[in-house]
Design a protein around this motif. Structure first.
Motif, PDB file in Angstrom:
ATOM      1  N   VAL A  22       0.818  -1.326   0.195  1.00 26.23           N
ATOM      2  CA  VAL A  22      -0.018   0.045  -0.165  1.00 26.23           C
ATOM      3  C   VAL A  22       0.875   1.175   0.035  1.00 26.23           C
ATOM      4  O   VAL A  22       0.515   2.143  -0.863  1.00 26.23           O
ATOM      5  CB  VAL A  22      -1.096   0.065   1.187  1.00 26.23           C
ATOM      6  N   SER A  23       1.905   1.111   0.785  1.00 24.36           N
ATOM      7  CA  SER A  23       2.620   2.428   0.991  1.00 24.36           C
ATOM      8  C   SER A  23       3.724   2.613  -0.516  1.00 24.36           C
ATOM      9  O   SER A  23       4.051   3.735  -0.644  1.00 24.36           O
ATOM     10  CB  SER A  23       3.952   2.256   1.932  1.00 24.36           C
ATOM     11  N   THR A  24       3.686   1.647  -1.302  1.00 20.35           N
ATOM     12  CA  THR A  24       4.424   1.707  -2.647  1.00 20.35           C
ATOM     13  C   THR A  24       3.396   1.772  -3.602  1.00 20.35           C
ATOM     14  O   THR A  24       3.905   1.592  -4.847  1.00 20.35           O
ATOM     15  CB  THR A  24       5.294   0.798  -2.828  1.00 20.35           C
ATOM     16  N   MET A  25       2.153   2.023  -3.496  1.00 20.76           N
ATOM     17  CA  MET A  25       1.135   1.960  -4.754  1.00 20.76           C
ATOM     18  C   MET A  25       1.552   3.064  -5.699  1.00 20.76           C
ATOM     19  O   MET A  25       1.142   2.783  -6.703  1.00 20.76           O
ATOM     20  CB  MET A  25      -0.113   2.374  -3.989  1.00 20.76           C
ATOM     21  N   ASP A  26       1.836   4.378  -5.056  1.00 22.59           N
ATOM     22  CA  ASP A  26       2.239   5.287  -6.171  1.00 22.59           C
ATOM     23  C   ASP A  26       3.484   4.543  -7.295  1.00 22.59           C
ATOM     24  O   ASP A  26       3.590   5.105  -8.347  1.00 22.59           O
ATOM     25  CB  ASP A  26       2.828   6.419  -5.475  1.00 22.59           C
ATOM     26  N   VAL A  27       4.300   4.052  -6.538  1.00 23.05           N
ATOM     27  CA  VAL A  27       5.389   3.393  -7.388  1.00 23.05           C
ATOM     28  C   VAL A  27       4.845   2.411  -8.583  1.00 23.05           C
ATOM     29  O   VAL A  27       5.100   2.623  -9.688  1.00 23.05           O
ATOM     30  CB  VAL A  27       6.554   2.518  -6.380  1.00 23.05           C
TER      31      VAL A  27
ATOM     32  N   GLU B 158     -13.157  -3.807 -11.362  1.00 20.48           N
ATOM     33  CA  GLU B 158     -12.679  -3.597 -10.010  1.00 20.48           C
ATOM     34  C   GLU B 158     -12.817  -2.191  -9.493  1.00 20.48           C
ATOM     35  O   GLU B 158     -13.142  -1.898  -8.179  1.00 20.48           O
ATOM     36  CB  GLU B 158     -11.183  -3.866 -10.115  1.00 20.48           C
ATOM     37  N   LEU B 159     -13.027  -1.123 -10.490  1.00 16.49           N
ATOM     38  CA  LEU B 159     -13.366   0.058 -10.001  1.00 16.49           C
ATOM     39  C   LEU B 159     -14.673   0.296  -9.614  1.00 16.49           C
ATOM     40  O   LEU B 159     -14.910   1.012  -8.645  1.00 16.49           O
ATOM     41  CB  LEU B 159     -13.204   0.991 -11.412  1.00 16.49           C
ATOM     42  N   ILE B 160     -15.652  -0.503 -10.113  1.00 15.97           N
ATOM     43  CA  ILE B 160     -17.154  -0.508  -9.641  1.00 15.97           C
ATOM     44  C   ILE B 160     -17.000  -0.967  -8.335  1.00 15.97           C
ATOM     45  O   ILE B 160     -17.788  -0.363  -7.417  1.00 15.97           O
ATOM     46  CB  ILE B 160     -18.069  -1.347 -10.796  1.00 15.97           C
ATOM     47  N   HIS B 161     -16.547  -2.072  -7.900  1.00 16.57           N
ATOM     48  CA  HIS B 161     -16.387  -2.795  -6.702  1.00 16.57           C
ATOM     49  C   HIS B 161     -15.804  -1.684  -5.642  1.00 16.57           C
ATOM     50  O   HIS B 161     -16.102  -1.347  -4.508  1.00 16.57           O
ATOM     51  CB  HIS B 161     -15.543  -3.972  -6.629  1.00 16.57           C
TER      52      HIS B 161
ATOM     53  N   LEU C 141      -6.317  -4.520  -3.754  1.00 11.09           N
ATOM     54  CA  LEU C 141      -5.986  -4.065  -2.271  1.00 11.09           C
ATOM     55  C   LEU C 141      -6.896  -3.127  -1.643  1.00 11.09           C
ATOM     56  O   LEU C 141      -6.690  -3.036  -0.276  1.00 11.09           O
ATOM     57  CB  LEU C 141      -4.650  -3.641  -2.364  1.00 11.09           C
ATOM     58  N   ARG C 142      -7.761  -2.765  -2.335  1.00 12.53           N
ATOM     59  CA  ARG C 142      -8.729  -1.566  -1.813  1.00 12.53           C
ATOM     60  C   ARG C 142      -8.048  -0.685  -0.883  1.00 12.53           C
ATOM     61  O   ARG C 142      -8.502   0.113  -0.088  1.00 12.53           O
ATOM     62  CB  ARG C 142      -9.672  -2.436  -0.792  1.00 12.53           C
ATOM     63  N   HIS C 143      -6.807  -0.178  -1.451  1.00 13.16           N
ATOM     64  CA  HIS C 143      -6.044   1.059  -0.730  1.00 13.16           C
ATOM     65  C   HIS C 143      -6.747   2.241  -1.146  1.00 13.16           C
ATOM     66  O   HIS C 143      -7.283   2.370  -2.473  1.00 13.16           O
ATOM     67  CB  HIS C 143      -4.701   0.977  -1.202  1.00 13.16           C
ATOM     68  N   ARG C 144      -7.390   3.022  -0.215  1.00 13.57           N
ATOM     69  CA  ARG C 144      -8.278   4.281  -0.515  1.00 13.57           C
ATOM     70  C   ARG C 144      -7.611   5.402  -1.249  1.00 13.57           C
ATOM     71  O   ARG C 144      -7.214   6.319  -0.767  1.00 13.57           O
ATOM     72  CB  ARG C 144      -8.982   4.661   0.580  1.00 13.57           C
ATOM     73  N   ILE C 145      -7.168   5.291  -2.634  1.00 14.62           N
ATOM     74  CA  ILE C 145      -6.914   6.271  -3.622  1.00 14.62           C
ATOM     75  C   ILE C 145      -8.058   6.965  -3.562  1.00 14.62           C
ATOM     76  O   ILE C 145      -9.183   6.538  -4.205  1.00 14.62           O
ATOM     77  CB  ILE C 145      -6.180   5.697  -4.923  1.00 14.62           C
TER      78      ILE C 145
END
Length: 960
Positions: A175-180, A245-248, A208-212
């Motif tokens: 999650v912490s490296t999602m931007d990468v 996935e975006l819908i979910h 991962l459902r990380h809240r971007i």
């Protein structure tokens, strides 16, 4: 080299040897090899060997992946870096294939990352390492993209032997490296041949459902590329996966939650809605249509709370979902079924409206919303009701296809129920009745009417029977008038009979119901004569009619008895199978219950005659004939008696009947006590007699218990224990029965304890263990005064300790429940007086008992049994406080630190300590589950833990 050559030879034998025995031997050897320490180096060497064939490469890549997932702890810590570098080189070597090998290597690297902390991985963790590798080796990017795709998926792969803490930290690292990750994928969009892989990997990271923030994603190039690729021939599949996935991702549990997601929802929905015309495009491939339908279904499922408000924009999605539901392919249409169910819940259940205010406002809003969706559900009823029509070639379909068609009918029935909950049963019935009339007036095939359309509508009418009010007076009388006029085709008649049974409550309540009963009974008699399937349906319907219209049928008892007599003897054309005849027995039993007591006794005798006569005839032929008869020829009649005793709700009459029939029962007990099937049937009949008669059966109960007590010593039939449980439930607290019940349970328990002296005995006779400890738990509840002071109690506890780890689910659960009941004795006022006796037995065994329970939690029993084991451990801690904590500390200390760290043990111990302090047990299971997971993380650790705890040793000597 020797090992490598043997592996190659074994693989060659496995895939190419003509002899099955040799192939099986090679397979077993290879499986055994995969568990060895040598498998690491051998697999690595063969993967780096350019001469290895595809079979060898696939096997070795699978082996290496499996070793990293399950056995990484076998390696010394300094082996990590060479292993990582070797896997990296293999990714580069196989970047052009074979694809299966490359996937296995990617999974191996991902499994390694799950288990190795970012600081130990080096290079700033796997994501930074991966980015640097991709920058250094642009030609290998496809391989690294596959690794990037599987990394987030492995967070949820519990085959990887990672500790729970480490698994959580790995997710945090990703999650912490999602931007990468998203930066890498965005860069790949500039290379056309990498777009598809990049989108697939993006879909994986979204899981991962990380809240971007939705506002960020709404303008992200990955999202915009996926949306623009929905109509692409090459990229549509990957694009659909991303958008799904975006819908979910944007779904929420309430309307407030949706407001945050709205920027992204407003980007997604219009683009998906633009695909609607493709649902009707006949030139589109079925898989493409299915993918588009999936997006509409996903929107429906994810945004159902929004849609339920009935806003104009949301109705556009509903109309699209109706179009999906209208698709001729059932697999596509059925994608919407879950949505209609969830929408019905949102519209009907009060929880959806709690934020609105007072009851009058809630009712007004509910009516408004239901009204908004009425036409949609009316259309849905018309659409799905046609899908249950039997295909023309139904009889020629395979068994599997026929089974699938029946599943389709069940699914459609559920949708119709959802529709009826929204529209009301009467409205839904009206729609279906009009379709039935239409079917009956449809085109004729010469003189023959096509029965299938009308059968389909009747099936649907039957499906909603529970929602049609018994006061309905317009449509139901017309349907009941139609039924006798329908042709007697077997499948149609079967559905007619089931429909009659489904509306039995209406027949009882309707003013005109009585007038329909003679014709209805005639239909059921026809059904019993048509085929075995229609006879089964007719027998079930007959039971429903008698159950609900019993008072109306009291005057027709003679006619009902004639039908019953014909069915029991299968005289004439009746085709009622033995199992289905039980419905008729039940039906007449229910009608007899409605009679005055004096008439009921005579009717019960008449009901028993056709059942008892064949049994008496066999007994009259002597013990030899009775002993040699196949069990089914005996049990078919006993099972009918069991149903009579169960459903004639007249305790005195049943008690008289069982007393009269006892000599017949005793004869069967004496001659066929060796026959488990007959004994189970006979004990079931006695059980129902005991349940119905209760204290009225006191005359016969003594003889019955004496019989099973004597026979159990010889034949050890578990059903004798089960029958005793029923007797304990009814008579356990009766002082007048205490003497012979005490003798009974001491005899049964002492005999069982002699039978079950080692775990192998439990494994070979789990049914005896199951019923024994069910009986023991019944004794704790209903007659603790007979069990705890008994000399058999200590041996029963010892017996339970031996059997805790039996693998049979029911037996294990019964033993654990028995122990928990002992620990919970203080919770009942009746049990508190026996705590001193209990403690005198449990305390000396407390250390061993706790150790065995810890072993059961950490691998001696399957993880599916953990909830029951955890409760027993916590109940033990609650009952014995400081003593239990000492036992637990002693037991947990045996687990080597290589298997579980002191921190993991301390969390487990804290949960038991909290239970001992009186904290509610329900919230304390997580630490036990975590220690269980840690100790089961791979086969080696599990074996080490079990070797340390030795659950099969009752009196283990501790060495400090």
């Amino acid at each position: 080299m020797a090992h490598e050559n043997i592996v190659k030879e074994a693989l060659n034998a496995l895939y190419h040897h003509p002899d099955d025995a040799v192939r099986s031997q090679a397979d077993q050897w290879l499986q055994k090899f995969q568990r060895t320490i040598d498998a690491w180096q051998v697999s690595d060497n063969l993967l780096h060997d350019a001469s290895s064939n595809v079979e060898t490469l696939i096997f070795c890549s699978q082996t290496l992946r499996s070793k990293v997932q399950r056995d990484f702890e076998e390696l010394p810590s300094e082996a990590f870096r060479p292993l990582r570098d070797s896997l990296n080189n293999l990714l580069k070597t196989f970047h052009k294939g074979p694809p299966k090998v490359r996937t296995q290597i990617s999974l191996a690297v991902a499994a390694l990352a799950v288990q190795v902390p970012a600081e130990d991985w080096g290079d700033g963790g796997i994501m930074n390492w991966l980015r640097d590798e991709m920058n250094s080796h642009p030609d290998i990017v496809p391989s690294f993209l596959e690794l990037l795709r599987v990394l987030p998926e492995e967070v949820f792969n519990y085959k990887i032997a990672a500790r729970p803490d480490r698994r959580r930290k790995f997710e945090d690292e990703l999650v912490s490296t999602m931007d990468v990750a998203l930066g890498i994928l965005t860069a790949c969009l500039n290379i056309p041949e990498l777009k598809e892989q990049a989108l697939e990997a993006f879909a994986s990271w979204l899981r991962l459902r990380h809240r971007i923030p939705a506002s960020v994603l709404a303008t992200h190039s990955l999202v915009l590329t996926a949306l623009s690729s929905l109509t692409s021939d090459v990229l549509s599949e990957a694009a659909v996966n991303v958008i799904s996935e975006l819908i979910h991702y944007t779904s929420a549990r309430n309307l407030d939650g949706f407001s945050v997601q709205m920027p992204l929802i407003q980007v997604i929905v219009p683009q998906v809605m633009n695909l609607k015309p493709q649902l009707r495009d006949s030139s589109k491939d079925e898989e493409d249509v299915k993918a588009i339908a999936r997006l509409f279904a996903d929107m429906g499922d994810s945004y159902v709370e929004l849609i339920a408000t009935g806003a104009a924009e949301s109705m556009l999605i509903v109309h699209a979902l109706l179009e999906v539901a209208a698709h001729p392919e059932y697999d596509i249409a059925s994608m919407t079924f879950n949505f209609w169910h969830n929408l019905q819940i949102c519209l009907i259940e009060r929880e959806s409206y709690v934020s609105i205010g007072n009851e009058s406002l809630i009712e007004a809003e509910r009516n408004r919303r239901v009204q908004a969706f009425r036409s949609s559900y009316e259309t849905l009823v018309s659409l799905v009701s046609c899908r249950v029509q039997y295909p023309q070639d139904y009889s020629e379909l395979s068994k599997e296809d026929q089974r699938d068609f029946k599943q389709t009918r069940y699914a459609v029935a559920d949708v119709l129920i959802d529709a009826a909950l929204v529209l009301g049963g009467e409205t839904t019935l009206q729609i279906l009745y009009m379709k039935l009339v239409e079917a009956l007036s449809g085109p004729q095939n010469g003189d023959m009417m096509d029965w299938r359309p009308s059968e389909a509508q009747l099936y649907c009418i039957r499906a909603i029977s529970d929602l049609v009010p018994i006061t309905e007076s317009e449509v139901m009388p017309q349907i009941m008038s139609l039924l006798p006029k329908l042709p007697h085709q077997s499948l149609l008649l079967q559905t007619v009979c089931l429909t009659v049974g489904a509306y039995s409550k209406w027949l009882d309540a309707a003013p005109t119901g009585l007038s329909f009963l003679p014709a209805v009974i005639d239909i059921l008699v026809s059904g019993m004569s048509m085929s075995e399937d229609s006879a089964a349906a007719a027998a079930l319907a007959f039971r429903h009619i008698c159950d609900d219209c019993g008072k109306k049928l009291r005057g027709s008892l003679d006619g009902l008895f004639q039908i019953y007599q014909r069915a029991m003897t299968r005289e004439g054309s009746f085709k009622v199978e033995a199992q289905d005849s039980l419905h008729l027995v039940e039906a007449l039993s229910i009608v007899i219950t409605e009679l005055p007591p004096d008439q009921a006794k005579k009717a019960l005798e008449a009901l028993c005659i056709p059942v008892v006569a064949p049994l008496q005839e066999v007994i009259n032929q002597g013990p030899l004939v009775l002993g040699q008869k196949p069990a089914r020829e005996i049990t078919v009649h006993i099972d009918r008696l069991a149903n009579i005793f169960r459903y004639v709700n007249n305790p005195e009459a049943v008690a008289d009947a069982i007393q009269r029939l006892w000599p017949l029962f005793k004869a069967i007990f004496d001659i066929r006590a060796w026959d488990m099937r007959t004994m189970e049937s006979l004990c079931r009949a006695c059980k129902h007699a005991v349940r119905t008669s209760k204290r009225f059966m006191v005359v016969t109960i003594g003889a019955m218990l004496e019989e099973i007590q004597g026979l159990y010593k010889q034949h050890h039939q578990p059903c004798f224990l089960y029958l005793s449980s029923e007797v304990i439930k009814i008579f356990g607290s009766d002082p007048s029965c205490a003497d012979y019940l005490k003798v009974l349970i001491e005899s049964l328990f002492s005999n069982t304890a002699c039978l079950l002296t080692k775990i192998q005995d439990f494994t070979s006779r789990p049914d005896i263990a199951d019923d024994c400890f069910l009986l023991a738990s019944r004794c704790i509840r209903y007659c603790p005064h007979l069990l705890f002071p008994s000399p058999v109690f200590p041996s029963l506890v010892e017996c339970s300790m031996i059997g805790i780890t039996v693998q049979h689910r029911e037996a294990s659960n019964s033993i654990l429940s028995f122990l928990s009941d002992i620990f919970d004795l203080g919770k009942s006022s009746q049990g508190q007086q026996f705590i001193t006796i209990r403690d005198s037995v449990i305390v000396p065994r407390g250390g061993s008992l706790t150790r065995i329970l810890i072993a059961a939690a950490t691998g001696a029993l399957p993880s599916s049994r953990l909830e029951t084991v955890a409760y027993a451990l916590l109940a033990l801690s609650r009952a014995y406080g400081v003593k239990a904590l000492e036992w637990a500390k002693e037991g947990v200390s045996l687990i080597p630190v290589t298997a579980a760290t002191d921190m993991e043990k301390s969390r487990f111990f804290q949960a038991l300590s909290d239970a001992a302090s009186g904290v509610d047990i329900k919230g304390l299971t997580n630490p036990i589950e975590e220690l269980s997971e840690v100790c089961r993380r791979n086969r080696t650790v599990q074996e080490i833990v079990q070797e340390a705890l030795r659950p099969l040793e009752l009196n283990m000597v501790y060495v400090s």
